[in-house]
Motif scaffolding. Structure first.
Motif, PDB file in Angstrom:
ATOM      1  N   TRP A 107       0.735  -1.296   0.134  1.00 42.36           N
ATOM      2  CA  TRP A 107      -0.069  -0.204  -0.035  1.00 42.36           C
ATOM      3  C   TRP A 107       0.939   1.183   0.009  1.00 42.36           C
ATOM      4  O   TRP A 107       0.702   2.097  -0.672  1.00 42.36           O
ATOM      5  CB  TRP A 107      -1.122   0.070   1.209  1.00 42.36           C
ATOM      6  CG  TRP A 107      -1.965  -0.988   1.329  1.00 42.36           C
ATOM      7  CD1 TRP A 107      -2.171  -1.978   0.352  1.00 42.36           C
ATOM      8  CD2 TRP A 107      -2.921  -1.468   2.369  1.00 42.36           C
ATOM      9  NE1 TRP A 107      -3.135  -2.945   0.894  1.00 42.36           N
ATOM     10  CE2 TRP A 107      -3.412  -2.439   2.170  1.00 42.36           C
ATOM     11  CE3 TRP A 107      -2.912  -1.023   3.773  1.00 42.36           C
ATOM     12  CZ2 TRP A 107      -4.319  -3.282   2.969  1.00 42.36           C
ATOM     13  CZ3 TRP A 107      -3.674  -1.523   4.588  1.00 42.36           C
ATOM     14  CH2 TRP A 107      -4.559  -2.468   4.173  1.00 42.36           C
ATOM     15  N   LYS A 110       2.528   1.787  -3.348  1.00 38.25           N
ATOM     16  CA  LYS A 110       1.635   2.429  -4.306  1.00 38.25           C
ATOM     17  C   LYS A 110       1.580   4.033  -3.803  1.00 38.25           C
ATOM     18  O   LYS A 110       1.596   4.855  -5.236  1.00 38.25           O
ATOM     19  CB  LYS A 110       0.174   1.854  -3.995  1.00 38.25           C
ATOM     20  CG  LYS A 110      -0.815   2.488  -4.784  1.00 38.25           C
ATOM     21  CD  LYS A 110      -0.922   2.597  -6.339  1.00 38.25           C
ATOM     22  CE  LYS A 110      -2.479   3.233  -6.805  1.00 38.25           C
ATOM     23  NZ  LYS A 110      -2.232   3.139  -8.489  1.00 38.25           N
ATOM     24  N   TYR A 111       1.466   4.541  -2.667  1.00 39.03           N
ATOM     25  CA  TYR A 111       1.550   5.822  -2.526  1.00 39.03           C
ATOM     26  C   TYR A 111       2.688   6.768  -2.861  1.00 39.03           C
ATOM     27  O   TYR A 111       2.712   7.983  -3.391  1.00 39.03           O
ATOM     28  CB  TYR A 111       1.144   6.150  -1.016  1.00 39.03           C
ATOM     29  CG  TYR A 111      -0.623   5.981  -0.900  1.00 39.03           C
ATOM     30  CD1 TYR A 111      -0.995   7.266  -0.844  1.00 39.03           C
ATOM     31  CD2 TYR A 111      -1.197   4.872  -0.861  1.00 39.03           C
ATOM     32  CE1 TYR A 111      -2.597   7.212  -0.479  1.00 39.03           C
ATOM     33  CE2 TYR A 111      -2.416   4.933  -0.570  1.00 39.03           C
ATOM     34  CZ  TYR A 111      -3.090   6.065  -0.612  1.00 39.03           C
ATOM     35  OH  TYR A 111      -4.503   5.954  -0.317  1.00 39.03           O
ATOM     36  N   PHE A 132      -8.363   1.365  -4.477  1.00 43.12           N
ATOM     37  CA  PHE A 132      -6.684   0.758  -4.708  1.00 43.12           C
ATOM     38  C   PHE A 132      -6.887  -0.831  -3.851  1.00 43.12           C
ATOM     39  O   PHE A 132      -6.754  -1.682  -4.623  1.00 43.12           O
ATOM     40  CB  PHE A 132      -5.845   1.817  -4.225  1.00 43.12           C
ATOM     41  CG  PHE A 132      -4.479   0.573  -3.967  1.00 43.12           C
ATOM     42  CD1 PHE A 132      -4.157   0.330  -4.883  1.00 43.12           C
ATOM     43  CD2 PHE A 132      -3.786   0.594  -2.651  1.00 43.12           C
ATOM     44  CE1 PHE A 132      -2.767  -0.602  -5.104  1.00 43.12           C
ATOM     45  CE2 PHE A 132      -2.897  -0.017  -2.456  1.00 43.12           C
ATOM     46  CZ  PHE A 132      -2.071  -0.769  -3.616  1.00 43.12           C
ATOM     47  N   GLU A 138      -4.012  -4.912  -8.759  1.00 41.17           N
ATOM     48  CA  GLU A 138      -3.143  -3.909  -8.368  1.00 41.17           C
ATOM     49  C   GLU A 138      -2.472  -3.983  -7.023  1.00 41.17           C
ATOM     50  O   GLU A 138      -1.318  -3.877  -6.593  1.00 41.17           O
ATOM     51  CB  GLU A 138      -3.639  -2.411  -8.588  1.00 41.17           C
ATOM     52  CG  GLU A 138      -2.740  -1.309  -8.494  1.00 41.17           C
ATOM     53  CD  GLU A 138      -3.361  -0.014  -8.620  1.00 41.17           C
ATOM     54  OE1 GLU A 138      -2.501   0.955  -9.131  1.00 41.17           O
ATOM     55  OE2 GLU A 138      -4.418   0.125  -8.737  1.00 41.17           O
ATOM     56  N   SER A 139      -3.552  -4.332  -5.863  1.00 43.29           N
ATOM     57  CA  SER A 139      -2.958  -4.500  -4.830  1.00 43.29           C
ATOM     58  C   SER A 139      -2.215  -5.774  -4.467  1.00 43.29           C
ATOM     59  O   SER A 139      -1.268  -5.703  -3.704  1.00 43.29           O
ATOM     60  CB  SER A 139      -4.466  -4.466  -3.831  1.00 43.29           C
ATOM     61  OG  SER A 139      -4.902  -5.700  -4.146  1.00 43.29           O
ATOM     62  N   TYR A 142       1.342  -5.034  -5.944  1.00 42.16           N
ATOM     63  CA  TYR A 142       2.213  -4.116  -5.051  1.00 42.16           C
ATOM     64  C   TYR A 142       2.975  -4.852  -3.879  1.00 42.16           C
ATOM     65  O   TYR A 142       3.970  -4.830  -3.342  1.00 42.16           O
ATOM     66  CB  TYR A 142       1.472  -3.088  -4.595  1.00 42.16           C
ATOM     67  CG  TYR A 142       1.750  -1.913  -5.511  1.00 42.16           C
ATOM     68  CD1 TYR A 142       2.856  -0.927  -5.471  1.00 42.16           C
ATOM     69  CD2 TYR A 142       0.752  -1.517  -6.615  1.00 42.16           C
ATOM     70  CE1 TYR A 142       3.166   0.030  -6.680  1.00 42.16           C
ATOM     71  CE2 TYR A 142       0.962  -0.558  -7.346  1.00 42.16           C
ATOM     72  CZ  TYR A 142       1.987   0.326  -7.597  1.00 42.16           C
ATOM     73  OH  TYR A 142       2.152   1.162  -8.526  1.00 42.16           O
TER      74      TYR A 142
END
Length: 466
Positions: A107, A110-111, A132, A138-139, A142
Motif C-alpha cells: 500500500w 503505491k502511494y 486501490f 493492483e493491490s 504491490y
C-alpha cells in the motif's frame, strides 16, 4: 549447518534492531494515540513506560538471544525444557504477522509511486484508498513487489543483507523525518472562519498535556493505549529481538544498546507526531486528527494536496519514510522465521529463504484479496469487525503478544530468576545500570501490566469493569 551469522559490531546491531522497532506504527499509530489521549499527557505516560516496561521486555529478549545463541524455539528450550511451548508460541507470532506485513508495505509503495508521478491530488479523493485495496490485481502486484524486496535482503544474510540495509535506511529515515517535522511547523492555512491556523499552534496541541474530563477509567485507557503502543513498536515478545540478540557478539554493551534502541524508537515516534499532528491541525483542525487507522492513507494525502505544489514532495518524502520503516520491520519479521526454520531443519539460509519467500508471497496475495475476491466481515472479540488482514493482526498483536509477554515474565521473574538475564547483560564486567528496576518490573509490574493489556485487547476488561 554453517557457523552462526553475526552483526559486525555495536552500530550494525543497534541500527538493525532500531530498524525492526521503528515500524509503520510509529508513523501513524503513535500520533493518532497522542492526539486522542491528551497530547503531552500521553507523551509523559509513554516515556515513563518506555524506560520501565519497554526496557524490561527489550532487555529480556536481547539478553536471552545472546545467552542461548538461538532463536525463539531453541532459546526457550534451553532456558527450561518444559517451557519450549512458549518458544513455539513466540515463533508463531511472526509467522502470522508475515502474512500481511508485505500487504501494508505494498500500500505504501503505491502511494510513493502516486506522489512521485505527480498524482497526489488523486490520492486525496475520498474513495482512492478503498478503490486501490479493492482492486484485486493492483493491490496484489504491490504486495508481491514488497515481499520480493524483503526476501532479497534476507537472502543476502545478516551482515550483507539486514545490517547493510539498516545502516543505510535508518539514518536516511531520521533525516527525512526531521526535515518534514520542521517543515510542518512552518505551515499556515486559513480555517473556515478566515482565521489563519499555524503549525506552531498544532505543535502546542501535540505537546500541551490535556487532562480535561480525566476520570479513572479514561486514565486507565490512556495507560493501556501507551503500553499497547510500546508493545506494538519495540518488536518484543515475537522472537525478533531474541533472534537479533543471538547475532550479537559478547563484546557489545547490552546496556548501551538497549538504551539506544529505546531512544531511536521513541525519537521517530515523537517526530512523527511533531510532523503529522501540526499538519493535520492546520488543514483539518482537531476533527482531522480523529482519523485513526485511516490517518496515513486517507487524511494525510488530503493534507499534502492542500499544501499545493510542494505537497507532492512532502507526500513523497513521507511515504518513502513509511516504506523504509515498514521494510526494516518486515525484514526482521521474516528473518525471525528464517532463523527458526534454519535451526529446526539444519538447512542453509538461501534455500530456506527461497521456500519461505514463495509461501509468503502466496499468503500476501491471499490477504491482499481479502478486500476484494476473499472479502469477509469477521466480528472480533475487541468489538470491531475486520477483514482477513485485521484478523491476522488481532491474533498476533492483540491476543498472542500480551499472553507471551506475561508467560515470559513469569519464566524469567519467578522460575529462572532475574539474575539469569542480569548475568548476561553484565558479561565482561559491565554493570547493569537499571538492575533494581529490571528486577522489580520483570517480577511484579510487567506481569500485572500484561494481564491488563491481554484483558483489554480481548474485550474482557470492559466486561469486568461493567
Amino acid at each position: 549447518m554453517s557457523e552462526k551469522s553475526k552483526f559486525s559490531g555495536h552500530f550494525g546491531f543497534v541500527m538493525a534492531a532500531a530498524g525492526s522497532a521503528v515500524g509503520v506504527g510509529n508513523l501513524w499509530r503513535f500520533p493518532y494515540l497522542a492526539a486522542k489521549d491528551g497530547g503531552g499527557f500521553f507523551l509523559i505516560i509513554y516515556l515513563i513506560l518506555v524506560v520501565t516496561f519497554g526496557f524490561t521486555l527489550l532487555t529480556s529478549d536481547i539478553a536471552t538471544g545472546r545467552k542461548t545463541q538461538a532463536s525463539a524455539i531453541h532459546a526457550y528450550d534451553q532456558m527450561d525444557h518444559r517451557w519450549k511451548f512458549l518458544g513455539v508460541l513466540t515463533f508463531l507470532v511472526p509467522v502470522i504477522i508475515m502474512t500481511y506485513y508485505a500487504v501494508i508495505g505494498g500500500w505504501i509503495t503505491k502511494y510513493i509511486v502516486v506522489f512521485l508521478t505527480g498524482h497526489g491530488a488523486e490520492a486525496a479523493a475520498d474513495d482512492f484508498f478503498t478503490g486501490f485495496i479493492t482492486s484485486p490485481v493492483e493491490s496484489s502486484i504491490y504486495a508481491v513487489i514488497f515481499m520480493v524486496l524483503t526476501a532479497i535482503i534476507i537472502f543476502n544474510g545478516v551482515e550483507g543483507g539486514i545490517e547493510k540495509c539498516s545502516k543505510f535506511m535508518m539514518p536516511v529515515l531520521i533525516v527525512l523525518i526531521v526535515f518534514t517535522a520542521v517543515f510542518s511547523l512552518t505551515l499556515k492555512h486559513p480555517d473556515s472562519s478566515g482565521r489563519v491556523v499555524t503549525g506552531i499552534q498544532g505543535l502546542g496541541v501535540y505537546l500541551k498535556p490535556d487532562v480535561s474530563g480525566m476520570t479513572v477509567s479514561r486514565f486507565l485507557q490512556i495507560l493501556l493505549d501507551a503500553m499497547s503502543q510500546i508493545f506494538f513498536s519495540l518488536s518484543v515478545s515475537m522472537g525478533i529481538m531474541i533472534t537479533y540478540g543471538s547475532y550479537v557478539n559478547k563484546d557489545v554493551d547490552l546496556n548501551k544498546a538497549v538504551s539506544q534502541i529505546e531512544f531511536f524508537d521513541t525519537l521517530v515516534a515523537f517526530l512523527a507526531g511533531m510532523m503529522i499532528i501540526p499538519s493535520i491541525f492546520v488543514f483539518s483542525g482537531k476533527d482531522g486528527m480523529a482519523a485513526g487507522p485511516g490517518l496515513m492513507f486517507v487524511a494525510l494525502p488530503k493534507v499534502f494536496s492542500a499544501m499545493g505544489g510542494f505537497g507532492h514532495i512532502v507526500g513523497a518524502a513521507f511515504f518513502i519514510m513509511a516504506a523504509f520503516a515498514t521494510l526494516t520491520s518486515c525484514i526482521s519479521v521474516l528473518e525471525s522465521i528464517v532463523a527458526n526454520v534454519m535451526e529446526i531443519t539444519g538447512k542453509p539460509r538461501k534455500p530456506v529463504t527461497t521456500v519461505l519467500a514463495v509461501v509468503y508471497t502466496a499468503a500476501s496475495v491471499i490477504i491482499a484479496l481479502g478486500y476484494s475476491k476473499f472479502y469477509v466481515e469477521i466480528p472480533l472479540p475487541n468489538g470491531t469487525v475486520g477483514q482477513l488482514l485485521d484478523l491476522m493482526d488481532y491474533i498476533s498483536n492483540s491476543f498472542m503478544m500480551p499472553f507471551i509477554s506475561f508467560l515470559s515474565t513469569i519464566l524469567i521473574g519467578w522460575i529462572l530468576k532475574p539474575q539469569w538475564i542480569i548475568d548476561e547483560v553484565e558479561v565482561g564486567g559491565v554493570k547493569m545500570q537499571r538492575k533494581a528496576l529490571y528486577t522489580f518490573m520483570v517480577r511484579y509490574a510487567a506481569p500485572v501490566i500484561m494481564i491488563l493489556l491481554f484483558l483489554q485487547s480481548t474485550g474482557l476488561l470492559n466486561i469486568i469493569l461493567k
